[in-house]
Design a protein around this motif. Structure first.
Motif, PDB file in Angstrom:
ATOM      1  N   ASP A 270      20.138  51.405 -20.479  1.00  0.00           N
ATOM      2  CA  ASP A 270      19.040  52.219 -19.936  1.00  0.00           C
ATOM      3  C   ASP A 270      17.862  52.330 -20.885  1.00  0.00           C
ATOM      4  O   ASP A 270      16.717  52.457 -20.444  1.00  0.00           O
ATOM      5  CB  ASP A 270      19.562  53.626 -19.602  1.00  0.00           C
ATOM      6  N   LYS A 294      14.241  44.280 -18.266  1.00  0.00           N
ATOM      7  CA  LYS A 294      14.186  45.410 -19.180  1.00  0.00           C
ATOM      8  C   LYS A 294      12.857  45.393 -19.927  1.00  0.00           C
ATOM      9  O   LYS A 294      12.272  44.334 -20.139  1.00  0.00           O
ATOM     10  CB  LYS A 294      15.339  45.351 -20.206  1.00  0.00           C
ATOM     11  N   GLU A 330      24.183  57.622 -19.690  1.00  0.00           N
ATOM     12  CA  GLU A 330      23.200  56.565 -19.919  1.00  0.00           C
ATOM     13  C   GLU A 330      23.429  55.923 -21.288  1.00  0.00           C
ATOM     14  O   GLU A 330      23.911  56.560 -22.235  1.00  0.00           O
ATOM     15  CB  GLU A 330      21.780  57.110 -19.806  1.00  0.00           C
TER      16      GLU A 330
END
Length: 350
Positions: A270, A294, A330
Protein backbone atom coordinates in the motif's frame (compact mmCIF):
# COMPACT_ATOMS: atom_id res chain seq x y z
CA UNK A 1 7.93 -11.09 19.18
CA UNK A 2 6.36 -8.07 17.46
CA UNK A 3 8.64 -5.07 17.07
CA UNK A 4 6.77 -1.87 16.27
CA UNK A 5 7.72 1.59 15.05
CA UNK A 6 5.88 3.63 17.65
CA UNK A 7 6.61 7.13 16.38
CA UNK A 8 8.66 9.13 13.89
CA UNK A 9 9.63 12.80 13.95
CA UNK A 10 11.80 15.18 11.94
CA UNK A 11 13.83 18.28 12.76
CA UNK A 12 15.18 20.83 10.28
CA UNK A 13 18.16 23.17 10.73
CA UNK A 14 17.58 26.92 11.10
CA UNK A 15 18.79 27.95 7.64
CA UNK A 16 17.06 27.27 4.34
CA UNK A 17 17.40 28.26 0.72
CA UNK A 18 15.32 27.74 -2.42
CA UNK A 19 16.99 26.66 -5.62
CA UNK A 20 16.11 30.07 -7.06
CA UNK A 21 18.00 31.73 -4.20
CA UNK A 22 21.01 29.47 -4.70
CA UNK A 23 21.57 30.33 -8.38
CA UNK A 24 23.19 33.75 -7.75
CA UNK A 25 25.58 32.09 -5.27
CA UNK A 26 26.27 29.43 -7.87
CA UNK A 27 27.33 32.08 -10.38
CA UNK A 28 29.80 33.55 -7.89
CA UNK A 29 31.20 30.12 -7.03
CA UNK A 30 31.69 29.16 -10.69
CA UNK A 31 33.16 32.49 -11.75
CA UNK A 32 36.09 31.88 -14.07
CA UNK A 33 34.82 28.52 -15.29
CA UNK A 34 33.96 28.00 -18.96
CA UNK A 35 30.54 29.51 -19.86
CA UNK A 36 29.29 26.17 -21.23
CA UNK A 37 30.19 24.47 -17.94
CA UNK A 38 28.45 27.19 -15.90
CA UNK A 39 25.34 26.85 -18.06
CA UNK A 40 25.39 23.07 -17.67
CA UNK A 41 25.66 23.25 -13.87
CA UNK A 42 22.94 25.90 -13.66
CA UNK A 43 20.62 23.58 -15.59
CA UNK A 44 21.66 20.73 -13.29
CA UNK A 45 20.51 22.70 -10.23
CA UNK A 46 17.32 23.88 -11.94
CA UNK A 47 16.42 20.36 -13.03
CA UNK A 48 17.41 18.47 -9.87
CA UNK A 49 13.76 18.21 -8.66
CA UNK A 50 14.78 19.92 -5.39
CA UNK A 51 12.89 23.15 -4.74
CA UNK A 52 14.29 23.87 -1.29
CA UNK A 53 16.89 22.52 1.10
CA UNK A 54 17.92 23.24 4.69
CA UNK A 55 21.38 23.78 6.11
CA UNK A 56 23.29 23.95 9.39
CA UNK A 57 25.15 26.92 7.88
CA UNK A 58 24.07 30.22 6.41
CA UNK A 59 23.94 29.82 2.60
CA UNK A 60 26.71 32.41 2.21
CA UNK A 61 28.85 30.52 4.73
CA UNK A 62 28.51 27.30 2.73
CA UNK A 63 30.33 28.93 -0.20
CA UNK A 64 33.19 30.27 1.91
CA UNK A 65 36.59 28.59 1.72
CA UNK A 66 36.52 27.14 5.23
CA UNK A 67 38.82 24.33 6.30
CA UNK A 68 37.78 20.77 7.06
CA UNK A 69 38.35 21.50 10.75
CA UNK A 70 36.13 24.60 10.70
CA UNK A 71 33.28 22.85 8.91
CA UNK A 72 33.53 19.77 11.10
CA UNK A 73 33.40 21.93 14.22
CA UNK A 74 30.15 23.45 12.95
CA UNK A 75 28.90 19.95 12.17
CA UNK A 76 29.64 18.72 15.71
CA UNK A 77 27.93 21.70 17.33
CA UNK A 78 24.82 21.59 15.17
CA UNK A 79 24.20 17.82 15.07
CA UNK A 80 24.17 17.72 18.87
CA UNK A 81 21.53 20.45 18.85
CA UNK A 82 19.46 18.77 16.13
CA UNK A 83 19.79 15.35 17.76
CA UNK A 84 18.48 16.64 21.07
CA UNK A 85 15.63 18.50 19.39
CA UNK A 86 14.45 15.59 17.27
CA UNK A 87 14.69 13.00 20.06
CA UNK A 88 12.75 15.31 22.40
CA UNK A 89 10.11 15.84 19.72
CA UNK A 90 9.69 12.10 19.08
CA UNK A 91 9.47 11.28 22.79
CA UNK A 92 6.81 13.97 23.25
CA UNK A 93 4.79 12.63 20.32
CA UNK A 94 4.90 9.12 21.78
CA UNK A 95 4.40 10.33 25.37
CA UNK A 96 7.50 8.39 26.43
CA UNK A 97 9.96 9.50 29.11
CA UNK A 98 13.68 9.62 28.24
CA UNK A 99 14.32 7.07 31.03
CA UNK A 100 12.11 4.52 29.26
CA UNK A 101 14.72 4.05 26.52
CA UNK A 102 16.84 0.90 26.65
CA UNK A 103 18.77 1.31 23.40
CA UNK A 104 20.01 4.34 21.46
CA UNK A 105 21.29 4.26 17.87
CA UNK A 106 22.75 7.38 16.28
CA UNK A 107 23.43 7.59 12.57
CA UNK A 108 25.53 10.07 10.58
CA UNK A 109 28.12 9.93 7.80
CA UNK A 110 28.69 13.64 7.10
CA UNK A 111 31.13 14.50 9.87
CA UNK A 112 33.48 13.05 12.47
CA UNK A 113 32.68 12.92 16.20
CA UNK A 114 34.42 10.93 18.92
CA UNK A 115 32.66 10.44 21.28
CA UNK A 116 29.65 9.97 19.03
CA UNK A 117 26.35 11.83 19.18
CA UNK A 118 24.68 9.29 21.44
CA UNK A 119 27.12 10.06 24.28
CA UNK A 120 26.12 13.73 24.20
CA UNK A 121 22.42 12.86 24.13
CA UNK A 122 22.77 10.61 27.17
CA UNK A 123 24.10 13.56 29.16
CA UNK A 124 21.89 16.30 27.71
CA UNK A 125 18.67 14.31 28.16
CA UNK A 126 19.65 12.40 31.29
CA UNK A 127 19.13 9.01 29.67
CA UNK A 128 19.71 5.93 31.80
CA UNK A 129 23.30 5.06 32.66
CA UNK A 130 22.76 1.46 31.51
CA UNK A 131 21.36 2.38 28.08
CA UNK A 132 22.94 0.41 25.23
CA UNK A 133 24.69 2.60 22.63
CA UNK A 134 25.28 1.96 18.94
CA UNK A 135 26.73 4.70 16.71
CA UNK A 136 26.43 3.92 12.99
CA UNK A 137 28.77 5.67 10.55
CA UNK A 138 30.14 5.17 7.03
CA UNK A 139 26.94 3.67 5.61
CA UNK A 140 25.62 6.79 3.91
CA UNK A 141 22.06 7.05 2.64
CA UNK A 142 21.14 3.47 3.51
CA UNK A 143 21.85 3.84 7.23
CA UNK A 144 18.36 5.02 8.18
CA UNK A 145 17.08 1.57 7.33
CA UNK A 146 20.23 -0.08 8.71
CA UNK A 147 19.52 1.56 12.06
CA UNK A 148 15.94 0.28 12.03
CA UNK A 149 17.21 -3.21 11.31
CA UNK A 150 19.70 -3.09 14.20
CA UNK A 151 17.00 -1.76 16.55
CA UNK A 152 14.58 -4.44 15.45
CA UNK A 153 17.10 -7.21 16.07
CA UNK A 154 17.85 -5.89 19.57
CA UNK A 155 14.19 -5.53 20.49
CA UNK A 156 13.26 -8.91 19.04
CA UNK A 157 15.80 -10.50 21.38
CA UNK A 158 14.70 -8.37 24.34
CA UNK A 159 10.92 -8.28 24.97
CA UNK A 160 9.46 -5.26 26.71
CA UNK A 161 12.20 -2.85 25.64
CA UNK A 162 12.31 0.48 23.81
CA UNK A 163 14.80 1.95 21.34
CA UNK A 164 15.47 5.31 19.72
CA UNK A 165 17.05 5.70 16.30
CA UNK A 166 18.35 9.22 15.65
CA UNK A 167 19.72 10.16 12.23
CA UNK A 168 21.39 13.55 11.80
CA UNK A 169 23.04 14.46 8.50
CA UNK A 170 24.72 17.67 7.28
CA UNK A 171 25.96 17.18 3.72
CA UNK A 172 26.65 20.91 3.45
CA UNK A 173 29.53 20.35 5.89
CA UNK A 174 31.13 18.11 3.25
CA UNK A 175 30.79 20.61 0.37
CA UNK A 176 34.08 21.01 -1.52
CA UNK A 177 34.53 24.55 -2.82
CA UNK A 178 37.51 23.69 -5.06
CA UNK A 179 36.08 20.46 -6.49
CA UNK A 180 34.49 21.03 -9.91
CA UNK A 181 33.88 17.35 -10.65
CA UNK A 182 30.40 16.29 -11.72
CA UNK A 183 30.10 14.16 -8.57
CA UNK A 184 30.49 17.27 -6.42
CA UNK A 185 28.12 19.24 -8.65
CA UNK A 186 25.41 16.60 -8.45
CA UNK A 187 25.93 16.31 -4.70
CA UNK A 188 25.59 20.08 -4.24
CA UNK A 189 22.45 20.12 -6.39
CA UNK A 190 20.54 17.39 -4.56
CA UNK A 191 21.67 17.29 -0.93
CA UNK A 192 20.35 19.12 2.13
CA UNK A 193 20.67 18.83 5.90
CA UNK A 194 18.15 17.35 8.33
CA UNK A 195 17.48 15.07 11.28
CA UNK A 196 14.91 12.38 12.05
CA UNK A 197 14.06 10.06 14.92
CA UNK A 198 12.21 6.76 15.06
CA UNK A 199 11.05 5.19 18.30
CA UNK A 200 10.70 1.41 18.31
CA UNK A 201 9.30 -0.97 20.89
CA UNK A 202 8.83 -4.60 21.85
CA UNK A 203 6.42 -3.59 24.65
CA UNK A 204 3.00 -5.21 24.27
CA UNK A 205 1.26 -1.96 25.22
CA UNK A 206 3.00 0.13 22.56
CA UNK A 207 1.41 0.53 19.13
CA UNK A 208 2.55 1.16 15.59
CA UNK A 209 3.29 -0.74 12.39
CA UNK A 210 5.02 -4.08 12.95
CA UNK A 211 8.32 -4.81 11.24
CA UNK A 212 7.43 -8.07 9.54
CA UNK A 213 10.83 -8.66 7.96
CA UNK A 214 14.06 -6.96 6.93
CA UNK A 215 16.93 -7.76 4.61
CA UNK A 216 20.23 -6.38 3.32
CA UNK A 217 21.33 -7.04 -0.25
CA UNK A 218 24.99 -6.41 -1.13
CA UNK A 219 26.22 -5.81 -4.67
CA UNK A 220 29.54 -7.48 -5.45
CA UNK A 221 32.55 -5.40 -6.57
CA UNK A 222 30.85 -2.01 -6.39
CA UNK A 223 32.76 -0.38 -3.51
CA UNK A 224 33.89 2.49 -5.72
CA UNK A 225 30.55 3.72 -7.13
CA UNK A 226 29.31 5.71 -4.12
CA UNK A 227 30.76 7.15 -0.94
CA UNK A 228 33.29 9.68 0.33
CA UNK A 229 37.05 9.91 -0.16
CA UNK A 230 38.75 11.61 2.76
CA UNK A 231 41.09 14.38 1.57
CA UNK A 232 43.02 17.18 3.26
CA UNK A 233 40.07 19.47 2.45
CA UNK A 234 37.45 17.13 3.86
CA UNK A 235 35.08 14.57 2.38
CA UNK A 236 35.16 14.35 -1.41
CA UNK A 237 32.00 12.90 -2.95
CA UNK A 238 32.23 9.70 -4.99
CA UNK A 239 29.16 9.13 -7.18
CA UNK A 240 29.23 7.03 -10.34
CA UNK A 241 26.81 7.96 -13.12
CA UNK A 242 26.02 4.24 -13.56
CA UNK A 243 24.33 3.92 -10.13
CA UNK A 244 20.73 4.08 -11.51
CA UNK A 245 21.56 1.47 -14.18
CA UNK A 246 23.17 -0.84 -11.62
CA UNK A 247 20.13 -0.52 -9.36
CA UNK A 248 17.76 -1.36 -12.21
CA UNK A 249 19.77 -4.43 -13.21
CA UNK A 250 19.48 -5.87 -9.68
CA UNK A 251 15.92 -4.81 -8.90
CA UNK A 252 14.25 -8.20 -9.38
CA UNK A 253 16.80 -9.91 -7.12
CA UNK A 254 16.46 -7.19 -4.48
CA UNK A 255 12.67 -7.07 -4.21
CA UNK A 256 10.82 -10.14 -5.44
CA UNK A 257 12.45 -12.95 -3.37
CA UNK A 258 12.13 -10.79 -0.23
CA UNK A 259 8.41 -10.23 -0.78
CA UNK A 260 7.78 -13.82 -1.85
CA UNK A 261 9.36 -15.05 1.39
CA UNK A 262 6.67 -13.08 3.22
CA UNK A 263 3.83 -14.29 1.02
CA UNK A 264 3.18 -10.98 -0.74
CA UNK A 265 3.82 -9.29 -4.07
CA UNK A 266 4.39 -5.67 -5.09
CA UNK A 267 0.68 -5.39 -5.94
CA UNK A 268 -0.11 -6.03 -2.26
CA UNK A 269 1.99 -3.10 -0.98
CA UNK A 270 0.00 0.00 0.00
CA UNK A 271 2.87 2.40 0.72
CA UNK A 272 6.17 2.61 -1.15
CA UNK A 273 8.58 4.25 1.31
CA UNK A 274 11.61 4.78 -0.92
CA UNK A 275 14.69 6.88 -0.16
CA UNK A 276 14.89 9.82 -2.61
CA UNK A 277 18.53 9.47 -3.61
CA UNK A 278 18.25 11.93 -6.48
CA UNK A 279 16.24 12.68 -9.59
CA UNK A 280 17.73 9.91 -11.76
CA UNK A 281 17.52 7.20 -9.10
CA UNK A 282 13.94 8.23 -8.30
CA UNK A 283 13.04 8.15 -12.00
CA UNK A 284 14.56 4.67 -12.33
CA UNK A 285 12.58 3.26 -9.39
CA UNK A 286 9.41 5.10 -10.41
CA UNK A 287 9.54 3.53 -13.88
CA UNK A 288 9.85 0.06 -12.35
CA UNK A 289 7.06 0.55 -9.81
CA UNK A 290 4.74 2.10 -12.41
CA UNK A 291 4.74 -1.23 -14.21
CA UNK A 292 3.07 -2.63 -11.07
CA UNK A 293 0.62 0.30 -10.88
CA UNK A 294 2.41 1.76 -7.85
CA UNK A 295 3.65 5.31 -7.30
CA UNK A 296 6.41 6.90 -5.22
CA UNK A 297 4.75 10.31 -4.94
CA UNK A 298 5.73 10.62 -1.26
CA UNK A 299 9.38 10.11 -2.16
CA UNK A 300 9.24 12.78 -4.87
CA UNK A 301 7.50 15.22 -2.53
CA UNK A 302 10.21 14.84 0.13
CA UNK A 303 12.97 15.29 -2.44
CA UNK A 304 11.35 18.50 -3.68
CA UNK A 305 10.81 19.96 -0.20
CA UNK A 306 14.07 19.01 1.49
CA UNK A 307 16.50 17.41 -0.96
CA UNK A 308 18.44 14.25 -0.16
CA UNK A 309 19.40 14.33 3.54
CA UNK A 310 21.29 11.04 3.34
CA UNK A 311 20.21 8.52 6.01
CA UNK A 312 17.45 10.74 7.46
CA UNK A 313 15.49 11.14 4.24
CA UNK A 314 13.67 7.80 4.14
CA UNK A 315 12.38 8.53 7.65
CA UNK A 316 10.85 11.77 6.33
CA UNK A 317 8.98 9.65 3.79
CA UNK A 318 7.92 7.30 6.60
CA UNK A 319 6.63 10.22 8.68
CA UNK A 320 4.59 11.41 5.69
CA UNK A 321 2.97 7.97 5.55
CA UNK A 322 2.35 7.96 9.33
CA UNK A 323 0.47 11.25 8.98
CA UNK A 324 -2.03 9.53 6.69
CA UNK A 325 -3.09 7.17 9.48
CA UNK A 326 -2.83 3.90 7.52
CA UNK A 327 -5.55 1.34 8.09
CA UNK A 328 -5.01 -1.87 10.05
CA UNK A 329 -3.52 -4.55 7.80
CA UNK A 330 -2.02 -2.17 5.24
CA UNK A 331 1.55 -2.86 4.12
CA UNK A 332 4.54 -0.60 3.59
CA UNK A 333 7.84 -1.35 1.86
CA UNK A 334 10.87 0.69 2.92
CA UNK A 335 13.82 0.70 0.51
CA UNK A 336 17.17 2.51 0.49
CA UNK A 337 20.48 2.26 -1.36
CA UNK A 338 23.90 3.27 -0.12
CA UNK A 339 27.70 2.83 -0.22
CA UNK A 340 29.01 -0.67 -0.37
CA UNK A 341 27.05 -0.85 -2.71
CA UNK A 342 24.00 -2.07 -0.80
CA UNK A 343 20.20 -2.14 -0.89
CA UNK A 344 18.27 -2.56 2.34
CA UNK A 345 14.56 -2.99 2.88
CA UNK A 346 11.92 -3.43 5.56
CA UNK A 347 8.37 -4.77 5.27
CA UNK A 348 5.84 -3.07 7.56
CA UNK A 349 2.27 -3.97 8.49
CA UNK A 350 -0.09 -1.58 10.26
Amino acid sequence: MNVKIAQVAKQLPKYSCTTEEILPLLNVWLEGQEPRFVKKITKLFEGAAVNKRYSIMNPLEVFKATSFEEKNNIYCREVILLGEQVLSKALAKANWSPHSLDYIITVSCTGVMIPSLDAYLINKMNLRQDIVRLPVTEMGCVAGISGLIYAKNFLEANPGKRAALITVEAPTATFQLDDFSMANMVSAAIFGDGAACCLLSSHEKDHGPHILDQQMYHFYNTEDIMGFKLTNNGMKMVLDVEVPTIIASHFDAIIHPFLQKNGVEIKDIDYMIFHPGGKKIVATIEKIFTEFNKNIDDTKAILARYGNMSSATVLYVLERVFERNPQVGELGLMLSFGPGFTAQKILLRW
